[in-house]
Design a protein around this motif. Structure first.
Motif, PDB file in Angstrom:
ATOM      1  N   VAL A 193      -3.175 -10.721  -4.900  1.00  0.00           N
ATOM      2  CA  VAL A 193      -3.018 -10.518  -6.339  1.00  0.00           C
ATOM      3  C   VAL A 193      -4.002 -11.404  -7.102  1.00  0.00           C
ATOM      4  O   VAL A 193      -4.625 -10.975  -8.082  1.00  0.00           O
ATOM      5  CB  VAL A 193      -1.569 -10.807  -6.774  1.00  0.00           C
ATOM      6  CG1 VAL A 193      -1.433 -10.727  -8.288  1.00  0.00           C
ATOM      7  CG2 VAL A 193      -0.612  -9.834  -6.107  1.00  0.00           C
ATOM      8  N   VAL A 194      -4.147 -12.640  -6.653  1.00  0.00           N
ATOM      9  CA  VAL A 194      -5.108 -13.564  -7.277  1.00  0.00           C
ATOM     10  C   VAL A 194      -6.501 -12.948  -7.261  1.00  0.00           C
ATOM     11  O   VAL A 194      -7.227 -12.961  -8.268  1.00  0.00           O
ATOM     12  CB  VAL A 194      -5.108 -14.922  -6.547  1.00  0.00           C
ATOM     13  CG1 VAL A 194      -6.264 -15.793  -7.025  1.00  0.00           C
ATOM     14  CG2 VAL A 194      -3.788 -15.640  -6.773  1.00  0.00           C
ATOM     15  N   ARG A 210       5.630  -4.056  -5.897  1.00  0.00           N
ATOM     16  CA  ARG A 210       4.185  -3.974  -5.670  1.00  0.00           C
ATOM     17  C   ARG A 210       3.696  -5.173  -4.857  1.00  0.00           C
ATOM     18  O   ARG A 210       2.805  -5.051  -4.027  1.00  0.00           O
ATOM     19  CB  ARG A 210       3.443  -3.940  -6.999  1.00  0.00           C
ATOM     20  CG  ARG A 210       3.672  -2.696  -7.835  1.00  0.00           C
ATOM     21  CD  ARG A 210       2.726  -2.665  -9.015  1.00  0.00           C
ATOM     22  NE  ARG A 210       2.952  -1.502  -9.871  1.00  0.00           N
ATOM     23  CZ  ARG A 210       3.723  -1.512 -10.938  1.00  0.00           C
ATOM     24  NH1 ARG A 210       4.346  -2.616 -11.281  1.00  0.00           N
ATOM     25  NH2 ARG A 210       3.870  -0.429 -11.665  1.00  0.00           N
ATOM     26  N   LEU A 211       4.272  -6.319  -5.137  1.00  0.00           N
ATOM     27  CA  LEU A 211       3.847  -7.555  -4.479  1.00  0.00           C
ATOM     28  C   LEU A 211       4.268  -7.584  -3.015  1.00  0.00           C
ATOM     29  O   LEU A 211       3.491  -7.973  -2.139  1.00  0.00           O
ATOM     30  CB  LEU A 211       4.450  -8.749  -5.229  1.00  0.00           C
ATOM     31  CG  LEU A 211       3.971 -10.148  -4.866  1.00  0.00           C
ATOM     32  CD1 LEU A 211       2.467 -10.282  -5.045  1.00  0.00           C
ATOM     33  CD2 LEU A 211       4.694 -11.179  -5.742  1.00  0.00           C
ATOM     34  N   PHE A 212       5.496  -7.142  -2.735  1.00  0.00           N
ATOM     35  CA  PHE A 212       6.052  -7.184  -1.384  1.00  0.00           C
ATOM     36  C   PHE A 212       6.562  -5.793  -0.978  1.00  0.00           C
ATOM     37  O   PHE A 212       7.769  -5.577  -0.847  1.00  0.00           O
ATOM     38  CB  PHE A 212       7.204  -8.197  -1.314  1.00  0.00           C
ATOM     39  CG  PHE A 212       6.853  -9.561  -1.818  1.00  0.00           C
ATOM     40  CD1 PHE A 212       5.805 -10.284  -1.260  1.00  0.00           C
ATOM     41  CD2 PHE A 212       7.577 -10.146  -2.863  1.00  0.00           C
ATOM     42  CE1 PHE A 212       5.484 -11.556  -1.718  1.00  0.00           C
ATOM     43  CE2 PHE A 212       7.272 -11.417  -3.323  1.00  0.00           C
ATOM     44  CZ  PHE A 212       6.214 -12.123  -2.751  1.00  0.00           C
ATOM     45  N   PRO A 213       5.669  -4.832  -0.784  1.00  0.00           N
ATOM     46  CA  PRO A 213       6.111  -3.471  -0.430  1.00  0.00           C
ATOM     47  C   PRO A 213       6.694  -3.444   0.986  1.00  0.00           C
ATOM     48  O   PRO A 213       6.460  -4.341   1.800  1.00  0.00           O
ATOM     49  CB  PRO A 213       4.812  -2.661  -0.506  1.00  0.00           C
ATOM     50  CG  PRO A 213       3.732  -3.655  -0.234  1.00  0.00           C
ATOM     51  CD  PRO A 213       4.198  -4.946  -0.848  1.00  0.00           C
ATOM     52  N   SER A 264      18.361  -3.925   7.729  1.00  0.00           N
ATOM     53  CA  SER A 264      18.298  -5.304   7.264  1.00  0.00           C
ATOM     54  C   SER A 264      18.242  -5.308   5.737  1.00  0.00           C
ATOM     55  O   SER A 264      18.176  -4.252   5.089  1.00  0.00           O
ATOM     56  CB  SER A 264      17.069  -5.996   7.847  1.00  0.00           C
ATOM     57  OG  SER A 264      16.950  -7.298   7.339  1.00  0.00           O
ATOM     58  N   VAL A 265      18.250  -6.491   5.149  1.00  0.00           N
ATOM     59  CA  VAL A 265      18.063  -6.624   3.702  1.00  0.00           C
ATOM     60  C   VAL A 265      16.645  -6.168   3.378  1.00  0.00           C
ATOM     61  O   VAL A 265      15.705  -6.455   4.136  1.00  0.00           O
ATOM     62  CB  VAL A 265      18.285  -8.087   3.269  1.00  0.00           C
ATOM     63  CG1 VAL A 265      18.086  -8.241   1.771  1.00  0.00           C
ATOM     64  CG2 VAL A 265      19.674  -8.550   3.680  1.00  0.00           C
ATOM     65  N   PRO A 266      16.425  -5.451   2.281  1.00  0.00           N
ATOM     66  CA  PRO A 266      15.067  -4.998   1.938  1.00  0.00           C
ATOM     67  C   PRO A 266      14.063  -6.147   1.908  1.00  0.00           C
ATOM     68  O   PRO A 266      14.366  -7.249   1.435  1.00  0.00           O
ATOM     69  CB  PRO A 266      15.255  -4.371   0.552  1.00  0.00           C
ATOM     70  CG  PRO A 266      16.672  -3.919   0.537  1.00  0.00           C
ATOM     71  CD  PRO A 266      17.431  -4.929   1.338  1.00  0.00           C
ATOM     72  N   GLY A 267      12.858  -5.865   2.380  1.00  0.00           N
ATOM     73  CA  GLY A 267      11.837  -6.891   2.454  1.00  0.00           C
ATOM     74  C   GLY A 267      11.503  -7.504   1.102  1.00  0.00           C
ATOM     75  O   GLY A 267      11.296  -8.716   0.988  1.00  0.00           O
ATOM     76  N   GLU A 268      11.435  -6.680   0.053  1.00  0.00           N
ATOM     77  CA  GLU A 268      11.084  -7.216  -1.253  1.00  0.00           C
ATOM     78  C   GLU A 268      12.144  -8.177  -1.771  1.00  0.00           C
ATOM     79  O   GLU A 268      11.822  -9.130  -2.489  1.00  0.00           O
ATOM     80  CB  GLU A 268      10.856  -6.081  -2.250  1.00  0.00           C
ATOM     81  CG  GLU A 268      12.113  -5.279  -2.602  1.00  0.00           C
ATOM     82  CD  GLU A 268      11.815  -4.200  -3.637  1.00  0.00           C
ATOM     83  OE1 GLU A 268      12.455  -4.232  -4.700  1.00  0.00           O
ATOM     84  OE2 GLU A 268      10.948  -3.343  -3.368  1.00  0.00           O
TER      85      GLU A 268
END
Length: 512
Positions: free
Chosen positions: A130-131, A37-40, A56-60
């Motif tokens: 999120v904050v 959720r934070l880094f979709p 590439s490696v997943p962004g999350e």
């Protein structure tokens, strides 16, 4: 192409098997539960222009590693080793127990992609979103501003070292410059030229020869067809050849010496040309960069951050840290933020400045009972100044009020000025604001609020610089600005985890 995370759990999923070992309320547990959720994926979609090629490696996963790397103060190699061996990292990243992770160059690659994008600080922005959603800052209308010096990652170079280094680099990059005959030094050899460094004449002779070589190299390079990298090197050589030297008046034509004094905004390293000197006092200085932050003082949440060379004024950056904030904030800052321009900007956007004023200058040739600026009556509307002896003079169009001959025979002169020409006051554009700020401070208006809340920013700075983050890891403002943003994101995530932030399936909130 961009990699995507697996929707199904792996056979040896670390969270499923040993996730109970990761402490609740920690950043590792928070990321394990919320990294998607934070880094979709959509957050990083623009970094990969094509849907073809090897994923590439997943962004999350990369964002999780970047945050944990900043949290623990690790190098790229150490971070990848932690992902390979540390159960907490595997759980946070959604990796299997037997997952060997990825090569450290992946982190370099992603930082380069982020740096070249339109939103290089998107990891920090994601945490800031999120904050906002949790409402942790709702009703909290104070922001404390401060900055702290960060040591650079390179060695400071003296004048001779900079000249030798840049002549060598330009000669290697530009064929025409490499063909120039040079006499001061064998630039293919490592180290400094041979010189009797304790002999001023020998030192000045070497400097003259180096400057002569630099001029010859620049002349040759000026007629060549240069690419962007070569142009940058030539420009840097021209800068270092001029900033620290001056004509030697005793040496004749073509003679140079080390300049007496320091050039403004002096480049102190050709390896990292953006790092700068910053004086903490007359006798102490640091080299590097300056981290600027805006903090909500009660929660310690960092609401904004920026990075500049170490000699950048705080006030020039401070106002920008509040961009996007609603009007009506109480802005707390020390005297470094007390410029007239800063106060005017805060007033213009509707914030209340509770900022310690600059102390008024004192004349060391006058006694302890000398008059200060606030003992003069300044009528900003009528454009006049009245001195303590009740003499009034006009303010000129350039903002100067000169008493001149009116000071002759004045019984108060020895408390007012030591100038033979009489007292002169400069009244700047923001003088009214500054005078009002000093008056409010003397009256104690909001001073209790300042003393209670403003020192809390030091706590956030301590968090920001812990675990080796007092020294930057990269070269240049752009790269280190991303590093600072990731560190601020890690600090804020730790605060959110401690405050009990959670997602209820619809939105972020704080646990009851």
């Amino acid at each position: 192409m961009q990699g995507t995370a697996e929707a199904d759990r792996l056979l040896l999923d670390a969270d499923a098997l040993v996730g109970h070992l990761v402490r609740e309320g920690s950043v590792y547990r928070f990321l394990a539960e919320h990294r998607g959720r934070l880094f979709p994926d959509v957050l990083f979609a623009d970094l990969f222009g094509s849907a073809r090629g090897r994923p590439s490696v997943p962004g999350e996963v990369v964002a999780t590693v970047l945050v944990l790397q900043s949290l623990e103060g690790l190098s790229d190699r150490e971070a990848c080793e932690a992902l390979r061996t540390d159960i907490r990292w595997k759980v946070a990243a959604g990796a299997a127990l037997d997952d060997e992770g990825f090569h450290p160059t992946v982190l370099t690659y992603w930082r380069r992609r982020l740096g070249g994008s339109d939103a290089p600080e998107r990891v920090f922005d994601a945490v800031r979103a999120v904050v906002a959603d949790t409402g942790v800052l709702a009703g909290r209308a104070r922001r404390a501003l401060d900055s702290t010096l960060l040591d650079d990652a390179v060695a400071t170079q003296d004048t001779v070292t900079q000249l030798v280094s840049m002549i060598r680099r330009v000669r290697a990059a530009v064929d025409a410059a490499g063909a120039v005959e040079v006499t001061a030094h064998d630039y293919a050899a490592a180290g400094k030229p041979a010189c009797a460094w304790d002999d001023p004449d020998a030192r000045d002779g070497l400097v003259s020869a180096l400057v002569g070589d630099a001029v010859a190299v620049l002349a040759a390079a000026g007629g060549a067809d240069l690419d962007a990298d070569a142009q940058r090197l030539v420009s840097l050589l021209a800068l270092v050849a001029g900033q620290d030297v001056e004509p030697d008046p005793d040496g004749g034509d073509g003679a140079w010496r080390i300049a007496r004094g320091t050039a403004k905004d002096r480049v102190i390293s050709t390896v990292d040309p953006e790092t700068r000197h910053m004086h903490k006092s007359r006798s102490k200085h640091r080299d590097g960069y300056k981290a600027h932050i805006a903090v909500e003082p009660d929660t310690g949440i960092i609401t904004a951050c920026a990075l500049t060379p170490a000699n950048a004024p705080d006030a020039r950056t401070g106002a920008a840290l509040l961009d996007g904030e609603p009007p009506g904030l109480v802005v707390l800052g020390d005297s470094a933020y007390g410029t007239g321009a800063m106060r005017d900007e805060l007033d213009r956007v509707g914030h209340d400045a509770v900022i310690k004023p600059w102390p008024l200058a004192r004349n060391p040739r006058l006694g302890e009972d000398q008059f200060c600026r606030d003992d003069f009556g300044i009528d900003h509307d009528a454009r006049t100044v009245t001195c303590p002896n009740n003499v009034t003079v006009p303010i000129s169009g350039t903002g100067r009020a000169s008493f001149g001959s009116r000071c002759r025979g004045c019984p108060m002169r020895d408390r007012c000025t030591s100038s033979k020409r009489g007292k002169t006051l400069s009244v700047g554009e923001h003088d009214r604001l500054l005078a009002q700020a000093r008056a409010d401070w003397r009256a104690g208006i909001s001073i209790d609020d300042y003393r209670r809340h403003r020192p809390m920013v030091e706590r956030s700075i301590a968090w920001l610089t812990a675990n080796g983050h007092r020294r930057v890891r990269y070269r240049g403002v752009a790269a280190n600005r991303i590093g600072l943003a990731h560190r601020a994101a890690a600090v804020n995530l730790k605060r959110l985890a401690n405050l009990g932030a959670e997602h209820n399936g619809h939105t972020w909130r704080l646990a009851a």
